[in-house]
Design a protein around this motif. Structure first.
Motif, PDB file in Angstrom:
ATOM      1  N   GLY A  20       0.822  -1.199   0.000  1.00 20.21           N
ATOM      2  CA  GLY A  20       0.000   0.000   0.000  1.00 20.21           C
ATOM      3  C   GLY A  20       0.857   1.250   0.000  1.00 20.21           C
ATOM      4  O   GLY A  20       2.020   1.213   0.419  1.00 20.21           O
ATOM      5  N   GLN A  44      -7.436  -5.338   1.023  1.00 19.55           N
ATOM      6  CA  GLN A  44      -8.500  -4.389   1.324  1.00 19.55           C
ATOM      7  C   GLN A  44      -9.569  -5.013   2.217  1.00 19.55           C
ATOM      8  O   GLN A  44      -9.706  -6.229   2.288  1.00 19.55           O
ATOM      9  CB  GLN A  44      -9.130  -3.881   0.023  1.00 19.55           C
ATOM     10  N   ILE A  89      -4.250   0.474  -1.530  1.00 16.16           N
ATOM     11  CA  ILE A  89      -3.861  -0.772  -0.861  1.00 16.16           C
ATOM     12  C   ILE A  89      -4.232  -1.914  -1.801  1.00 16.16           C
ATOM     13  O   ILE A  89      -5.334  -1.931  -2.368  1.00 16.16           O
ATOM     14  CB  ILE A  89      -4.556  -0.920   0.513  1.00 16.16           C
TER      15      ILE A  89
END
Length: 141
Positions: free
Chosen positions: A58, A86, A81
């Motif tokens: 990320g 996620q 990210i």
């Protein structure tokens, strides 16, 4: 997961390009991004990364400036990210780290822009306490 958050050294800034291209659906070539980031790292720009062990998963760019309406501010830019990471609370942890970093640099506010069609980000930013303050306009010259 073994997560860590840290500032990406200027000399390693190009490591973020694959994630930026995922965020922007390859809107810009690697060569153009290399050129732009080479300039950005010499301005008021820094980039933080989220790492799982040593793997960059990320990123978040940060612009630091003083504005007449809010004082010293960190403007968050190009937050991304990896999809597999996620919806696991990593964004919330990352932003907590970002806020602390901004406070350590004397910032009193944080700002950001988000694409109109990026609805999941809107919900995230509302939950983080961000409010819509205005509209961001863009014109190619």
């Amino acid at each position: 997961m073994n997560l860590s958050f840290k500032i990406i050294d200027k000399k390693n800034i190009n490591s973020i390009i694959p994630l930026i291209q995922k965020l922007t659906n390859n809107a810009n070539s690697s060569d153009l991004l290399i050129e732009r980031f080479a300039v950005m790292v010499n301005e008021n720009y820094e980039c933080a990364g989220v790492f799982d062990d040593n793997k960059l998963i990320g990123v978040c760019g940060m612009w630091f400036q003083t504005r007449h309406y809010c004082g010293k501010s960190m403007e968050v830019d190009h937050v991304y990210i990896e999809e597999a990471y996620q919806s696991k609370g990593i964004g919330k942890q990352f932003f907590k780290w970002l806020y602390n970093y901004a406070l350590s640099k004397g910032c009193t506010t944080s700002e950001l822009n988000t694409y109109v069609q990026n609805y999941p980000s809107h919900k995230f930013y509302y939950n983080e306490g961000f409010e819509i303050f205005g509209y961001h306009f863009y014109k190619t010259l």
